[in-house]
Enzyme design. Structure first.
Site, mmCIF file in Angstrom:
data_model
loop_
_atom_site.group_PDB
_atom_site.id
_atom_site.type_symbol
_atom_site.label_atom_id
_atom_site.label_comp_id
_atom_site.label_asym_id
_atom_site.label_seq_id
_atom_site.Cartn_x
_atom_site.Cartn_y
_atom_site.Cartn_z
ATOM 1 N N HIS A 105 -8.604 -31.969 -28.350
ATOM 2 C CA HIS A 105 -7.174 -31.732 -28.189
ATOM 3 C C HIS A 105 -6.471 -32.988 -27.671
ATOM 4 O O HIS A 105 -6.823 -33.514 -26.622
ATOM 5 C CB HIS A 105 -6.965 -30.564 -27.220
ATOM 6 N N HIS A 145 3.269 -36.039 -28.451
ATOM 7 C CA HIS A 145 3.586 -34.632 -28.215
ATOM 8 C C HIS A 145 5.038 -34.369 -27.858
ATOM 9 O O HIS A 145 5.696 -33.499 -28.428
ATOM 10 C CB HIS A 145 2.690 -34.079 -27.103
#
Length: 260
Positions: free
Chosen positions: A16, A58
């Protein structure tokens, strides 16, 4: 029928944001460490600049994780290139990641609508159609991506489809047919949704279930015990160790065992 992206022994281990527990998230050192550990799947996010560059990043702004500030979508690629994650690491371009790690597969979370056209161009230039899975919290964004991409890619189901599987009981052959037509191949969900019943229903619909973002031994082992097809984690060394203990670690082809 599973797309090439999912043609890998289960369970699938996803790093991740490259493995954010060990190195700055979505940075070159994060991805490189995951590669050293033998990961075959890297998870990342996609943000677009004002001039159409596709970043592995992100947040909507640079503020939290870099030494610069500003809204990514309003900055040029050159301006963003001056920012450093954690003060030291440049923000990668997704095209560069795909071109560097040619034997790895990427799970790409589209964070804004401006990412769709740049992703289409990146995939056309790299030919990485079979190495990406496209996901998003926005069902509209996912459908737009599906309509825009030149060739089929692995797609995660929309939030609406996840809700249907979760709350409507087993939806039957009609929904299975709709999912097949849409190209959706996996449901990517948090642990609270990944119950035994949800996983069973998903499997009956032909969907793999990937659970995010699990960072403790207890969470990871529970998801694996329930039959999850994949786990996303920041703690990539921990997930690797657990899978090795269970005889379920499947590094990418050609990866060498890492010495302790």
């Amino acid at each position: 029928m599973a797309v090439p992206y999912l043609n890998h022994p289960l369970p699938v281990a996803f790093a991740h944001r490259g493995g954010a527990a060990h190195n700055p998230e979505n940075s070159w050192p994060a991805f490189e460490y995951a590669v050293q550990l033998g990961y075959a799947y890297l998870e990342t996010d996609a943000r677009s600049t004002s001039d159409g560059a596709l970043l592995s990043f992100h947040d909507a702004t640079l503020d939290r994780v870099t030494d610069r500030t500003g809204q990514v979508s309003k900055l040029t690629a050159r301006q963003v290139s001056e920012a450093r994650i954690g003060g030291t690491e440049p923000i990668p371009l997704i095209e560069d990641l795909l071109a560097t790690f040619t034997d790895l597969r990427f799970n790409i979370d589209l964070k804004d609508s401006g990412t769709i056209e740049p992703l289409a161009r990146v995939l056309k230039r790299t030919g990485a159609w079979d190495r990406v899975c496209v996901t998003s919290f926005s069902g509209r964004r996912l459908l737009a991506a599906q309509a825009t991409l030149e060739r089929p890619v692995c797609l995660a189901v929309t939030p609406a489809a996840i809700a249907a599987v979760r709350y409507a009981g087993f939806p039957g052959k009609a929904m299975a047919a709709r999912l097949a037509r849409s190209g959706a191949q996996c449901a990517q969900v948090p642990m609270q949704i990944a119950t035994t019943e949800f996983i069973r229903r998903s499997h009956e619909l032909g969907l793999a279930v990937h659970v995010w973002t699990l960072n403790t031994r207890q969470e990871i082992e529970r998801a694996l015990d329930l039959g999850a097809d994949g786990v996303m984690t920041d703690q990539i060394a921990l997930l690797r160790d657990i899978l090795i203990e269970r005889g379920q670690w499947h590094p990418r082809v050609g990866a060498q065992p890492r010495q302790a």
